[in-house]
Design a protein around this motif. Structure first.
Motif, PDB file in Angstrom:
ATOM      1  N   VAL A  49      10.435  -7.645  -7.210  1.00  0.00           N
ATOM      2  CA  VAL A  49      10.256  -7.521  -5.552  1.00  0.00           C
ATOM      3  C   VAL A  49       9.405  -6.811  -5.085  1.00  0.00           C
ATOM      4  O   VAL A  49       8.523  -7.141  -4.630  1.00  0.00           O
ATOM      5  N   VAL A  50       9.617  -6.213  -5.290  1.00  0.00           N
ATOM      6  CA  VAL A  50       8.941  -4.435  -5.260  1.00  0.00           C
ATOM      7  C   VAL A  50       7.420  -4.997  -5.470  1.00  0.00           C
ATOM      8  O   VAL A  50       6.187  -4.632  -4.623  1.00  0.00           O
ATOM      9  N   ARG A  51       7.032  -5.697  -6.810  1.00  0.00           N
ATOM     10  CA  ARG A  51       5.460  -5.914  -7.065  1.00  0.00           C
ATOM     11  C   ARG A  51       5.185  -6.835  -6.230  1.00  0.00           C
ATOM     12  O   ARG A  51       3.344  -7.154  -5.627  1.00  0.00           O
ATOM     13  N   ALA A  52       5.822  -8.048  -5.761  1.00  0.00           N
ATOM     14  CA  ALA A  52       5.163  -8.678  -5.172  1.00  0.00           C
ATOM     15  C   ALA A  52       4.702  -8.003  -3.926  1.00  0.00           C
ATOM     16  O   ALA A  52       3.429  -9.608  -3.102  1.00  0.00           O
ATOM     17  N   GLN A  53       5.174  -7.252  -3.357  1.00  0.00           N
ATOM     18  CA  GLN A  53       4.341  -6.957  -2.331  1.00  0.00           C
ATOM     19  C   GLN A  53       3.283  -5.701  -2.121  1.00  0.00           C
ATOM     20  O   GLN A  53       2.776  -5.286  -1.345  1.00  0.00           O
ATOM     21  N   LYS A  54       2.559  -5.181  -3.254  1.00  0.00           N
ATOM     22  CA  LYS A  54       1.432  -5.541  -3.737  1.00  0.00           C
ATOM     23  C   LYS A  54       1.075  -3.636  -3.748  1.00  0.00           C
ATOM     24  O   LYS A  54       1.084  -2.910  -2.744  1.00  0.00           O
ATOM     25  N   PRO A  55       2.369  -2.289  -3.528  1.00  0.00           N
ATOM     26  CA  PRO A  55       2.515  -1.733  -2.885  1.00  0.00           C
ATOM     27  C   PRO A  55       1.444  -0.718  -4.314  1.00  0.00           C
ATOM     28  O   PRO A  55       0.702  -1.271  -4.944  1.00  0.00           O
ATOM     29  N   ALA A  56       1.115   0.342  -3.646  1.00  0.00           N
ATOM     30  CA  ALA A  56       0.096   1.516  -4.273  1.00  0.00           C
ATOM     31  C   ALA A  56       0.104   2.154  -5.171  1.00  0.00           C
ATOM     32  O   ALA A  56       0.094   2.269  -6.558  1.00  0.00           O
ATOM     33  N   GLN A  57       1.533   2.180  -5.375  1.00  0.00           N
ATOM     34  CA  GLN A  57       1.916   2.464  -6.652  1.00  0.00           C
ATOM     35  C   GLN A  57       4.058   2.307  -6.295  1.00  0.00           C
ATOM     36  O   GLN A  57       4.276   2.449  -5.655  1.00  0.00           O
ATOM     37  N   LEU A  58       4.068   2.593  -7.861  1.00  0.00           N
ATOM     38  CA  LEU A  58       5.711   2.710  -8.312  1.00  0.00           C
ATOM     39  C   LEU A  58       6.049   3.070  -9.347  1.00  0.00           C
ATOM     40  O   LEU A  58       6.244   2.792  -9.827  1.00  0.00           O
ATOM     41  N   ILE A  59       7.565   3.985  -8.465  1.00  0.00           N
ATOM     42  CA  ILE A  59       7.377   4.790  -9.613  1.00  0.00           C
ATOM     43  C   ILE A  59       9.279   3.824  -9.392  1.00  0.00           C
ATOM     44  O   ILE A  59      10.251   3.789  -8.781  1.00  0.00           O
ATOM     45  N   VAL A  60       9.836   4.936 -10.666  1.00  0.00           N
ATOM     46  CA  VAL A  60      11.460   3.862 -10.976  1.00  0.00           C
ATOM     47  C   VAL A  60      12.262   5.494 -11.189  1.00  0.00           C
ATOM     48  O   VAL A  60      11.366   6.475 -12.143  1.00  0.00           O
ATOM     49  N   ALA A  61      13.487   5.777 -10.480  1.00  0.00           N
ATOM     50  CA  ALA A  61      13.784   6.870 -10.520  1.00  0.00           C
ATOM     51  C   ALA A  61      15.177   6.531 -11.004  1.00  0.00           C
ATOM     52  O   ALA A  61      16.057   6.384  -9.975  1.00  0.00           O
ATOM     53  N   VAL A  62      15.570   7.159 -12.097  1.00  0.00           N
ATOM     54  CA  VAL A  62      17.704   6.960 -12.666  1.00  0.00           C
ATOM     55  C   VAL A  62      18.312   8.444 -12.983  1.00  0.00           C
ATOM     56  O   VAL A  62      17.055   8.774 -13.738  1.00  0.00           O
TER      57      VAL A  62
ATOM     58  N   ALA B 191       7.082   0.308 -18.594  1.00  0.00           N
ATOM     59  CA  ALA B 191       6.608  -0.683 -19.227  1.00  0.00           C
ATOM     60  C   ALA B 191       6.251  -1.859 -18.123  1.00  0.00           C
ATOM     61  O   ALA B 191       5.238  -2.344 -17.974  1.00  0.00           O
ATOM     62  N   GLU B 192       6.567  -1.485 -16.915  1.00  0.00           N
ATOM     63  CA  GLU B 192       6.379  -2.660 -15.414  1.00  0.00           C
ATOM     64  C   GLU B 192       6.413  -1.522 -14.974  1.00  0.00           C
ATOM     65  O   GLU B 192       5.420  -1.934 -13.727  1.00  0.00           O
ATOM     66  N   VAL B 193       6.228   0.393 -14.738  1.00  0.00           N
ATOM     67  CA  VAL B 193       5.872   0.365 -13.409  1.00  0.00           C
ATOM     68  C   VAL B 193       4.595   1.268 -13.905  1.00  0.00           C
ATOM     69  O   VAL B 193       4.606   1.676 -14.897  1.00  0.00           O
ATOM     70  N   ASP B 194       4.009   2.451 -12.806  1.00  0.00           N
ATOM     71  CA  ASP B 194       3.744   3.178 -13.320  1.00  0.00           C
ATOM     72  C   ASP B 194       4.066   4.714 -13.664  1.00  0.00           C
ATOM     73  O   ASP B 194       3.584   5.500 -13.727  1.00  0.00           O
ATOM     74  N   GLU B 195       5.393   5.002 -13.036  1.00  0.00           N
ATOM     75  CA  GLU B 195       6.013   6.046 -13.500  1.00  0.00           C
ATOM     76  C   GLU B 195       7.514   5.487 -13.388  1.00  0.00           C
ATOM     77  O   GLU B 195       7.624   5.014 -12.571  1.00  0.00           O
ATOM     78  N   MET B 196       8.172   6.606 -15.379  1.00  0.00           N
ATOM     79  CA  MET B 196       9.417   6.398 -14.896  1.00  0.00           C
ATOM     80  C   MET B 196       9.605   7.852 -15.242  1.00  0.00           C
ATOM     81  O   MET B 196       9.586   8.901 -16.162  1.00  0.00           O
TER      82      MET B 196
ATOM     83  N   GLY C  17       1.107  -1.421  -0.048  1.00  0.00           N
ATOM     84  CA  GLY C  17       0.094   0.139   0.232  1.00  0.00           C
ATOM     85  C   GLY C  17       1.161   1.104   0.112  1.00  0.00           C
ATOM     86  O   GLY C  17       0.727   2.108   0.591  1.00  0.00           O
ATOM     87  N   LYS C  18       1.826   1.393   0.329  1.00  0.00           N
ATOM     88  CA  LYS C  18       2.911   2.786  -0.155  1.00  0.00           C
ATOM     89  C   LYS C  18       3.302   2.539  -1.381  1.00  0.00           C
ATOM     90  O   LYS C  18       3.100   2.135  -2.470  1.00  0.00           O
ATOM     91  N   ILE C  19       3.816   4.533  -2.074  1.00  0.00           N
ATOM     92  CA  ILE C  19       4.142   4.686  -2.934  1.00  0.00           C
ATOM     93  C   ILE C  19       5.897   4.331  -2.957  1.00  0.00           C
ATOM     94  O   ILE C  19       6.672   5.256  -2.293  1.00  0.00           O
TER      95      ILE C  19
END
Length: 233
Positions: free
Chosen positions: A148-161, A174-179, A126-128
């Motif tokens: 690994v993160v998706r398996a814990q069911k977050p509310a939103q997943l953002i990758v930042a690089v 294509a695999e996350v909510d925001e890049m 449930g985390k962002i």
């Protein structure tokens, strides 16, 4: 040819933090870093957003004899991604693959013990979650981290690089909510080319930054005090 976009990892983190300003002061946000190079970047982001910082342990599976090139990666919880086309093209045997997996699994366990210092990983349900590294080349390691993160069911997943190869950026996006990626140059050879200073991040530096982040997190201080009270009792 001049490749530099960032002075160092701290500069990259500060630039990323400005792009993530909408997540500041949100109690539901957790910043996760891929050790070791991602930790200085993520520390700057966590400080700017006033968010807790933790590490997500993932290990690259390097090609035998050419360890700098990834044929996959493994992560906490037994998650594994293998680029089978690379394995087949390079004629890597199943035994060789398993030997690399066993070696990297042992290092994964060592780092879990070293960086967490007995603490449990944060509950991400449930985390962002803002997942951070210092750059993406093949994207294999980040791909495992995402799983690994998706398996814990977050509310939103953002990758930042700060920087990424175009193909890797698009694959992860294509695999996350925001890049959030500051630079995806058409000619990409190595992450290090885009930094003026790209020294190896040590275990000691990671430990120090995580300890500093815990000290800046009021919720973490409350947990420390509670643990100390239980110990005294």
């Amino acid at each position: 040819m001049e490749f530099t976009h960032f002075k160092d990892r701290e500069d990259a983190g500060a630039q990323l933090a400005r792009q993530l300003a909408q997540y500041a002061d949100n109690p539901n946000v957790v910043v996760l870093a891929l050790p070791r190079g991602g930790v200085p970047v993520a520390f700057k982001i966590a400080c700017a957003l006033h968010a807790p910082l933790d590490v997500l342990l993932v290990r690259k599976l390097g090609l035998p004899g050419h360890e700098e090139y990834a044929m996959g990666a493994i992560g906490s919880g037994g998650v594994r991604v293998l680029q089978r086309e690379v394995v087949q093209k390079m004629h890597i045997t199943p035994q060789q693959v398993q030997e690399v997996i066993d070696r990297e699994a042992a290092e994964l366990t060592r780092r879990e013990q070293l960086f967490r210092d007995g603490r449990k990983a944060r509950n991400l349900h449930g985390k962002i979650v803002i997942l951070v590294d210092d750059g993406l080349a093949t994207g294999s390691t980040m791909r495992v981290a995402v799983e690994v993160v998706r398996a814990q069911k977050p509310a939103q997943l953002i990758v930042a690089v700060p920087v990424s190869a175009i193909e890797s950026r698009d694959m992860i996006a294509a695999e996350v909510d925001e890049m959030v990626c500051l630079s995806a140059p058409p000619l990409f050879r190595a992450v290090s080319e885009w930094y003026a200073h790209f020294n190896q991040t040590s275990d000691e530096e990671v430990q120090a930054l995580l300890a500093k982040a815990r000290h800046l997190d009021p919720a973490e201080e409350e947990r420390e005090a509670e643990l100390a009270t239980q110990f005294i009792r």
